[in-house]
Enzyme design. Structure first.
Site, PDB file in Angstrom:
ATOM      1  N   PRO A   8     -84.070 -12.306 -46.270  1.00 22.01           N
ATOM      2  CA  PRO A   8     -82.410 -12.312 -46.278  1.00 22.01           C
ATOM      3  C   PRO A   8     -81.663 -12.086 -47.746  1.00 22.01           C
ATOM      4  O   PRO A   8     -82.278 -12.413 -48.627  1.00 22.01           O
ATOM      5  CB  PRO A   8     -82.271 -13.846 -45.786  1.00 22.01           C
ATOM      6  CG  PRO A   8     -83.589 -14.437 -46.023  1.00 22.01           C
ATOM      7  CD  PRO A   8     -84.627 -13.548 -46.119  1.00 22.01           C
ATOM      8  N   ALA A  39     -83.127  -5.719 -55.270  1.00 15.19           N
ATOM      9  CA  ALA A  39     -84.300  -5.010 -54.566  1.00 15.19           C
ATOM     10  C   ALA A  39     -83.640  -3.680 -53.738  1.00 15.19           C
ATOM     11  O   ALA A  39     -84.259  -2.748 -53.504  1.00 15.19           O
ATOM     12  CB  ALA A  39     -85.080  -5.879 -53.401  1.00 15.19           C
ATOM     13  N   GLY A  42     -81.149 -15.924 -53.205  1.00 14.02           N
ATOM     14  CA  GLY A  42     -81.833 -16.008 -54.607  1.00 14.02           C
ATOM     15  C   GLY A  42     -83.156 -15.359 -54.481  1.00 14.02           C
ATOM     16  O   GLY A  42     -83.949 -15.645 -55.309  1.00 14.02           O
ATOM     17  N   LEU A  43     -83.460 -14.366 -53.531  1.00 11.34           N
ATOM     18  CA  LEU A  43     -84.801 -13.856 -53.621  1.00 11.34           C
ATOM     19  C   LEU A  43     -84.632 -12.455 -53.980  1.00 11.34           C
ATOM     20  O   LEU A  43     -85.528 -11.730 -53.897  1.00 11.34           O
ATOM     21  CB  LEU A  43     -85.309 -13.604 -51.976  1.00 11.34           C
ATOM     22  CG  LEU A  43     -85.497 -15.158 -51.385  1.00 11.34           C
ATOM     23  CD1 LEU A  43     -86.039 -14.779 -49.923  1.00 11.34           C
ATOM     24  CD2 LEU A  43     -86.552 -15.890 -52.032  1.00 11.34           C
ATOM     25  N   GLY A  44     -83.706 -11.916 -54.540  1.00  8.17           N
ATOM     26  CA  GLY A  44     -83.431 -10.698 -55.296  1.00  8.17           C
ATOM     27  C   GLY A  44     -83.098  -9.604 -54.430  1.00  8.17           C
ATOM     28  O   GLY A  44     -83.372  -8.343 -54.875  1.00  8.17           O
ATOM     29  N   SER A  45     -82.334  -9.782 -53.421  1.00  9.41           N
ATOM     30  CA  SER A  45     -82.060  -8.789 -52.324  1.00  9.41           C
ATOM     31  C   SER A  45     -81.223  -7.743 -52.962  1.00  9.41           C
ATOM     32  O   SER A  45     -81.133  -6.506 -52.612  1.00  9.41           O
ATOM     33  CB  SER A  45     -81.388  -9.620 -51.239  1.00  9.41           C
ATOM     34  OG  SER A  45     -80.688  -8.694 -50.451  1.00  9.41           O
ATOM     35  N   SER A  46     -80.114  -8.062 -53.922  1.00  6.97           N
ATOM     36  CA  SER A  46     -79.321  -7.136 -54.339  1.00  6.97           C
ATOM     37  C   SER A  46     -79.948  -6.073 -55.574  1.00  6.97           C
ATOM     38  O   SER A  46     -79.998  -4.790 -55.125  1.00  6.97           O
ATOM     39  CB  SER A  46     -78.076  -7.684 -55.133  1.00  6.97           C
ATOM     40  OG  SER A  46     -78.395  -8.328 -56.282  1.00  6.97           O
ATOM     41  N   ASP A  66     -84.026  -9.895 -62.294  1.00 11.22           N
ATOM     42  CA  ASP A  66     -84.183  -9.537 -61.003  1.00 11.22           C
ATOM     43  C   ASP A  66     -84.617  -7.823 -60.768  1.00 11.22           C
ATOM     44  O   ASP A  66     -85.420  -7.651 -60.002  1.00 11.22           O
ATOM     45  CB  ASP A  66     -83.023  -9.493 -60.208  1.00 11.22           C
ATOM     46  CG  ASP A  66     -82.628 -11.110 -60.066  1.00 11.22           C
ATOM     47  OD1 ASP A  66     -83.128 -11.849 -60.683  1.00 11.22           O
ATOM     48  OD2 ASP A  66     -81.707 -11.420 -59.137  1.00 11.22           O
TER      49      ASP A  66
END
Ligand code: MEV
Length: 318
Positions: free
Chosen positions: A100, A110, A104-108, A151
């Site tokens: 998602p 990535a 906080g998982l680095g989506s932007s 990130d």
């Protein structure tokens, strides 16, 4: 060479230690989650009457009409086409994510990294990892304001990384433990939480500086624990880091409740991960069974999604 469909990918990341303090030059440790992938596709076309499109996160349409939260992807497209020497390229971009956004998982980072790689692939333009990092940082500046670069680095890493002031070192440790990742289901804005810490730094410089410095030393001490395979102190430091981050105002009641639930269920430690203000918490467990108990407790406490990560295997199980 004729342009062709280009593919690019990057991965999710978790920050084990050092979010926010890394922005102030302190060290951080991040782990790429190699099995949670972000994939991008770039399809060049040469019909001057067709408009460039974007398909991402359930939205699809002309790139010029993309909602504001796609601004960093648009910047990624602009810098990559410029780098490829095709600034006016007609191109359809799509992204597909296995994790998602705004958690906080680095989506932007990535998404930007994957899109940049897809465009360079479409035009067969070679780039070094350092060049791709700088292009990704251009997009991250739109998403975050003043990103540390952690990130952008972690979402394209192959191994855990130690990152400080732009310098990355791969960390060589075999952590015989499990990390449970739990999504609070609440969107967090890194731009906002980074801005709040900056304001706190200005209004209460001494206490803020002390908290950031302590987060930095916890990170360095944790590197030694990780290298020595001492997982219990790593867990204790995670919980300590969460308390310091909460003191900086980047946690909230749902994240605190998830951390408490994980500890109650026997986790060795737990903390928020990434920008905070929502997003995910991570908890450390020494065995798979313990991790599953912690996971069940996190779900009972309201987590919307969970993943189990075994750093030694580099894998994530949903
Ligand atoms: C966000 O994933 C990490 C932060 O430290 C911001 C940054 O490093 O740029 C909060």
């Amino acid at each position: 060479m004729t342009p062709h469909t280009g593919l690019g990918h990057a991965v999710a990341k978790i920050i084990l230690f050092g979010e926010h303090s890394v922005v102030y030059g302190y060290p951080a440790i991040a782990l790429p989650l190699r099995s949670l992938r972000m994939t991008a596709r770039a399809e060049p076309f040469d019909d001057p009457n067709r408009r460039t499109t974007l398909t991402s996160l359930g939205w699809s349409g002309p790139m010029t009409e993309a909602p504001a939260h796609f601004a960093s992807i648009l910047r990624a497209v602009a810098v990559a086409t410029e780098f490829a020497g095709r600034p006016d390229a007609g191109i359809d971009i799509s992204t597909h994510s296995e994790f998602p956004a705004q958690r906080g998982l680095g989506s932007s980072a990535a998404a930007a990294g994957a899109v940049i790689r897809a465009i360079l692939d479409a035009y067969d333009v070679p780039a070094t990892p350092q060049e791709i990092f700088h292009l990704t940082q251009e997009a991250e500046r739109i998403a975050h304001g003043r990103p540390s670069g952690l990130d952008a680095m972690a979402t394209s890493a192959n191994a855990p990384v130690h990152f400080q002031a732009g310098t990355t070192t791969e960390l060589d440790f075999a952590l015989e433990a499990w990390i449970v990742i739990a999504d609070s289901g609440i969107q967090g804005s890194t731009r906002e939480t980074v801005g709040n810490v900056r304001s706190l730094y200005e209004t209460s410089p001494e206490t803020t500086r002390a908290a950031l410095a302590r987060l930095g030393s916890i990170t360095e001490e944790a590197v030694d624990d990780l290298r020595a395979g001492n997982i219990a102190p790593v867990g204790a430091k995670m919980t300590q880091a969460h308390g310091l981050l909460a003191g900086l105002g980047v946690s909230n009641a749902p994240l605190d409740a998830l951390v408490a639930a994980a500890l109650e269920a026997g986790a060795l430690g737990a903390k928020l991960t990434g920008g905070g203000g929502g997003g995910c918490v991570i908890a450390l467990a020494s065995t798979r069974e313990e991790a599953q108990r912690v996971e069940a407790a996190l779900i009972a406490a309201g987590a919307r999604a969970t993943w189990l990560h075994a750093p030694s295997a580099g894998e994530v199980a949903a």
